[in-house]
Design a protein around this motif. Structure first.
Motif, PDB file in Angstrom:
ATOM      1  N   UNK A  19       0.779  -1.229   0.000  1.00 31.46           N
ATOM      2  CA  UNK A  19       0.000   0.000   0.000  1.00 31.46           C
ATOM      3  C   UNK A  19       0.808   1.276   0.000  1.00 31.46           C
ATOM      4  N   UNK A  20       0.074   2.378  -0.073  1.00 32.41           N
ATOM      5  CA  UNK A  20       0.638   3.724  -0.076  1.00 32.41           C
ATOM      6  C   UNK A  20      -0.189   4.611   0.840  1.00 32.41           C
ATOM      7  N   UNK A  21       0.486   5.500   1.550  1.00 35.81           N
ATOM      8  CA  UNK A  21      -0.191   6.524   2.336  1.00 35.81           C
ATOM      9  C   UNK A  21       0.045   7.868   1.658  1.00 35.81           C
ATOM     10  N   UNK A  22      -1.061   8.568   1.376  1.00 34.29           N
ATOM     11  CA  UNK A  22      -1.002   9.888   0.735  1.00 34.29           C
ATOM     12  C   UNK A  22      -1.412  10.959   1.732  1.00 34.29           C
ATOM     13  N   UNK A  23      -0.686  12.066   1.752  1.00 34.89           N
ATOM     14  CA  UNK A  23      -1.049  13.258   2.512  1.00 34.89           C
ATOM     15  C   UNK A  23      -1.060  14.425   1.535  1.00 34.89           C
ATOM     16  N   UNK A  24      -2.182  15.146   1.460  1.00 33.54           N
ATOM     17  CA  UNK A  24      -2.298  16.243   0.489  1.00 33.54           C
ATOM     18  C   UNK A  24      -2.092  15.720  -0.932  1.00 33.54           C
ATOM     19  N   UNK A  25      -2.540  14.485  -1.185  1.00 37.41           N
ATOM     20  CA  UNK A  25      -2.414  13.800  -2.474  1.00 37.41           C
ATOM     21  C   UNK A  25      -0.959  13.566  -2.871  1.00 37.41           C
ATOM     22  N   UNK A  26      -0.074  13.520  -1.883  1.00 35.98           N
ATOM     23  CA  UNK A  26       1.342  13.247  -2.108  1.00 35.98           C
ATOM     24  C   UNK A  26       1.701  11.950  -1.390  1.00 35.98           C
ATOM     25  N   UNK A  27       2.276  10.969  -2.073  1.00 36.80           N
ATOM     26  CA  UNK A  27       2.660   9.724  -1.413  1.00 36.80           C
ATOM     27  C   UNK A  27       3.813   9.969  -0.438  1.00 36.80           C
ATOM     28  N   UNK A  28       3.615   9.610   0.823  1.00 35.58           N
ATOM     29  CA  UNK A  28       4.666   9.783   1.825  1.00 35.58           C
ATOM     30  C   UNK A  28       5.226   8.434   2.279  1.00 35.58           C
ATOM     31  N   UNK A  29       4.493   7.345   2.070  1.00 32.06           N
ATOM     32  CA  UNK A  29       4.969   6.000   2.376  1.00 32.06           C
ATOM     33  C   UNK A  29       4.500   5.055   1.280  1.00 32.06           C
ATOM     34  N   UNK A  30       5.425   4.298   0.695  1.00 29.35           N
ATOM     35  CA  UNK A  30       5.106   3.223  -0.249  1.00 29.35           C
ATOM     36  C   UNK A  30       5.667   1.933   0.317  1.00 29.35           C
ATOM     37  N   UNK A  31       4.879   0.858   0.253  1.00 33.50           N
ATOM     38  CA  UNK A  31       5.387  -0.446   0.707  1.00 33.50           C
ATOM     39  C   UNK A  31       4.864  -1.523  -0.232  1.00 33.50           C
ATOM     40  N   UNK A  32       5.779  -2.032  -1.061  1.00 30.92           N
ATOM     41  CA  UNK A  32       5.436  -3.022  -2.079  1.00 30.92           C
ATOM     42  C   UNK A  32       6.595  -4.010  -2.225  1.00 30.92           C
ATOM     43  N   UNK A  33       6.389  -4.991  -3.063  1.00 28.59           N
ATOM     44  CA  UNK A  33       7.469  -5.902  -3.392  1.00 28.59           C
ATOM     45  C   UNK A  33       7.595  -7.085  -2.456  1.00 28.59           C
ATOM     46  N   UNK A  34       8.759  -7.731  -2.512  1.00 24.93           N
ATOM     47  CA  UNK A  34       8.994  -8.972  -1.784  1.00 24.93           C
ATOM     48  C   UNK A  34       8.821  -8.867  -0.285  1.00 24.93           C
ATOM     49  N   UNK A  35       9.107  -7.683   0.280  1.00 27.02           N
ATOM     50  CA  UNK A  35       9.017  -7.532   1.727  1.00 27.02           C
ATOM     51  C   UNK A  35       7.583  -7.636   2.235  1.00 27.02           C
ATOM     52  N   UNK A  36       6.598  -7.494   1.349  1.00 27.48           N
ATOM     53  CA  UNK A  36       5.201  -7.547   1.788  1.00 27.48           C
ATOM     54  C   UNK A  36       4.690  -8.976   1.954  1.00 27.48           C
ATOM     55  N   UNK A  37       5.474  -9.962   1.539  1.00 29.77           N
ATOM     56  CA  UNK A  37       5.001 -11.350   1.606  1.00 29.77           C
ATOM     57  C   UNK A  37       4.680 -11.784   3.027  1.00 29.77           C
ATOM     58  N   UNK A  38       5.505 -11.356   3.956  1.00 30.90           N
ATOM     59  CA  UNK A  38       5.319 -11.743   5.359  1.00 30.90           C
ATOM     60  C   UNK A  38       5.483 -10.504   6.239  1.00 30.90           C
ATOM     61  N   UNK A  39       4.879 -10.563   7.432  1.00 30.63           N
ATOM     62  CA  UNK A  39       5.058  -9.483   8.388  1.00 30.63           C
ATOM     63  C   UNK A  39       4.383  -8.197   7.952  1.00 30.63           C
ATOM     64  N   UNK A  40       4.907  -7.078   8.442  1.00 28.56           N
ATOM     65  CA  UNK A  40       4.291  -5.797   8.127  1.00 28.56           C
ATOM     66  C   UNK A  40       5.285  -4.662   8.209  1.00 28.56           C
ATOM     67  N   UNK A  41       4.784  -3.465   7.919  1.00 27.76           N
ATOM     68  CA  UNK A  41       5.602  -2.257   7.948  1.00 27.76           C
ATOM     69  C   UNK A  41       5.059  -1.310   9.007  1.00 27.76           C
ATOM     70  N   UNK A  42       5.953  -0.671   9.737  1.00 27.79           N
ATOM     71  CA  UNK A  42       5.551   0.360  10.680  1.00 27.79           C
ATOM     72  C   UNK A  42       6.671   1.364  10.849  1.00 27.79           C
TER      73      UNK A  42
END
Length: 271
Positions: A19-42
């Motif tokens: 996923x992506x988090x947008x603030x003011x329609x600007x992406x501030x966090x992107x999390x994609x790819x192999x790291x998303x297979x397991x666990x999470x992002x914080x």
């Protein structure tokens, strides 16, 4: 509201999905790819540079399936917490300034196959500056998508050629607007500026290989309510990457780039 002289606003997403988090329609966090297979992002991510000035702003969390999945399910969740702190006393002053937004606490419905899902909220920020960002730049929505893609790709290829040369000075010069905006928005001290420049020199001095830029693997994303644009790979990753020296221990190093046009005559620049 706060009484800080140098307020730092941040979002703290917890993402158990892509996923992506947008603030003011600007992406501030992107999390994609192999790291998303397991666990999470914080992690805490500063957003002053996406706000530019005081006001009310929309925050959107866009959820997508993890790598290898086609739909979201009850195990996929996202939440975003909101913090404000004094830049000169960050740890002691950091506090929540509005309730978090989150996907359904018990998970998404198993009866609906969600290819994506959004959570939305609004924040109000009080900042001691009005920054000259992209507010008054050319509205890129007025351009033909095909022409815009071609022009943006051309500029990305220019950036990639600088990466291939491992020319840190040239890359920093191309990123001057972005650097100045961050320095003002995040109240960089001279030591912080020096540390940032040293980090860039250290990265480029490794002479790492650069990933290919394949046109067929790219998509165009118009953001910032039409004033910003970027390319993304269709797998959600950044197109400009240094290859990892040891992929078993470290993933590729992605370079996040957004472009704008102050005028059509001046053309694109990194912001």
């Amino acid at each position: 509201m706060h009484n800080f002289k140098k307020p730092l606003y941040s979002v703290y997403p917890r993402m158990y999905c892509s996923g992506t988090v947008y603030v003011n329609d600007v992406p501030v966090v992107d999390w994609y790819g192999g790291e998303t297979k397991d666990g999470g992002f914080g992690g805490d991510t500063m957003i002053n540079q996406a706000l530019l000035q005081s006001g009310k702003y929309t925050v959107v969390g866009k959820m997508y399936p993890r790598l290898g999945k086609t739909v979201l399910d009850e195990d996929d969740t996202m939440s975003v917490d909101f913090f404000c702190a004094d830049a000169e006393n960050w740890k002691a002053s950091r506090s929540v300034f509005r309730p978090k937004i989150e996907s359904p606490w018990d998970g998404l419905s198993t009866e609906i196959r969600y290819p994506h899902f959004e959570i939305v909220g609004e924040i109000e920020a009080e900042l001691p500056f009005v920054l000259d960002g992209w507010q008054n730049s050319v509205d890129l929505k007025d351009m033909k998508k095909e022409d815009l893609f071609d022009e943006v790709l051309k500029y990305y290829r220019q950036i990639r050629s600088v990466l291939l040369e491992h020319n840190a000075g040239k890359y920093l010069e191309m990123s001057k607007e972005k650097m100045e905006l961050q320095e003002q928005a995040l109240y960089y001290t001279e030591d912080r500026k020096k540390s940032f420049l040293a980090g860039a020199d250290q990265l480029f001095s490794q002479n790492l290989e650069v990933e290919e830029l394949n046109e067929a693997d790219l998509r165009l994303e118009i953001i910032g309510y039409g004033k910003l644009v970027r390319l993304m790979r269709k797998d959600g990753m950044q197109p400009l990457q240094f290859k990892s020296p040891d992929i078993e221990k470290q993933s590729n190093i992605e370079l996040e780039v957004k472009l704008h046009m102050r005028t059509k005559e001046k053309g694109f620049s990194i912001i």
